[in-house]
Design a protein around this motif. Structure first.
Motif, PDB file in Angstrom:
ATOM      1  N   SER A   1      -0.634  -4.725   3.722  1.00  0.00           N
ATOM      2  CA  SER A   1      -1.129  -5.204   2.418  1.00  0.00           C
ATOM      3  C   SER A   1      -2.050  -4.178   1.754  1.00  0.00           C
ATOM      4  O   SER A   1      -2.238  -4.211   0.531  1.00  0.00           O
ATOM      5  N   ARG A   2      -2.614  -3.277   2.549  1.00  0.00           N
ATOM      6  CA  ARG A   2      -3.454  -2.215   2.013  1.00  0.00           C
ATOM      7  C   ARG A   2      -3.526  -1.105   3.038  1.00  0.00           C
ATOM      8  O   ARG A   2      -3.569  -1.346   4.243  1.00  0.00           O
ATOM      9  N   PHE A   3      -3.529   0.141   2.528  1.00  0.00           N
ATOM     10  CA  PHE A   3      -3.852   1.256   3.400  1.00  0.00           C
ATOM     11  C   PHE A   3      -4.814   2.175   2.673  1.00  0.00           C
ATOM     12  O   PHE A   3      -4.816   2.253   1.448  1.00  0.00           O
ATOM     13  N   GLU A   4      -5.671   2.780   3.470  1.00  0.00           N
ATOM     14  CA  GLU A   4      -6.654   3.730   2.960  1.00  0.00           C
ATOM     15  C   GLU A   4      -6.505   5.000   3.774  1.00  0.00           C
ATOM     16  O   GLU A   4      -6.404   4.938   5.007  1.00  0.00           O
ATOM     17  N   THR A   5      -6.458   6.116   3.098  1.00  0.00           N
ATOM     18  CA  THR A   5      -6.324   7.383   3.783  1.00  0.00           C
ATOM     19  C   THR A   5      -7.324   8.382   3.210  1.00  0.00           C
ATOM     20  O   THR A   5      -7.824   8.198   2.118  1.00  0.00           O
TER      21      THR A   5
END
Length: 107
Positions: free
Chosen positions: A100-104
């Motif tokens: 539902s969400r990814f942060e990189t």
């Protein structure tokens, strides 16, 4: 040491990263919730635009070095034709078996 993607703990993360490495847009989209969001280096980005630039048109590839948080946080070497290779951290939120969400960002 590289961790094979099929050995990662979280099945949603495995599916997402496998699709990324296969450059498979359809499988990548299928790994995401319809309302998925993402951030790069702490700034929210347009997911479709970012993934096209940073993954698909630039042949992105990820090699996972470590995982924690039951596989929802990974440190990896990420490379693409635009930026070359860099050490990155990826954090994933999973809902109903999909990302539902990814942060990189750089690690």
């Amino acid at each position: 040491m590289t961790i094979q993607i099929d050995k990662l703990s979280d099945p949603a993360v495995r599916t997402f990263l496998s699709a990324l490495n296969a450059n498979d847009r359809a499988a990548f989209q299928a790994a995401l919730t319809p309302d998925a969001t993402m951030a790069d280096d702490g700034t929210d980005r347009d997911l479709a635009d970012w993934t096209e630039r940073e993954i698909f048109s630039s042949r992105g590839h990820i090699e996972v070095q470590s995982e924690k948080d039951d596989g929802r946080t990974v440190v990896a070497n990420y490379r693409n034709d635009t930026w070359g290779e860099m050490r990155t951290a990826w954090r994933f939120a999973v809902r109903d078996g999909l990302i539902s969400r990814f942060e990189t960002g750089q690690a």
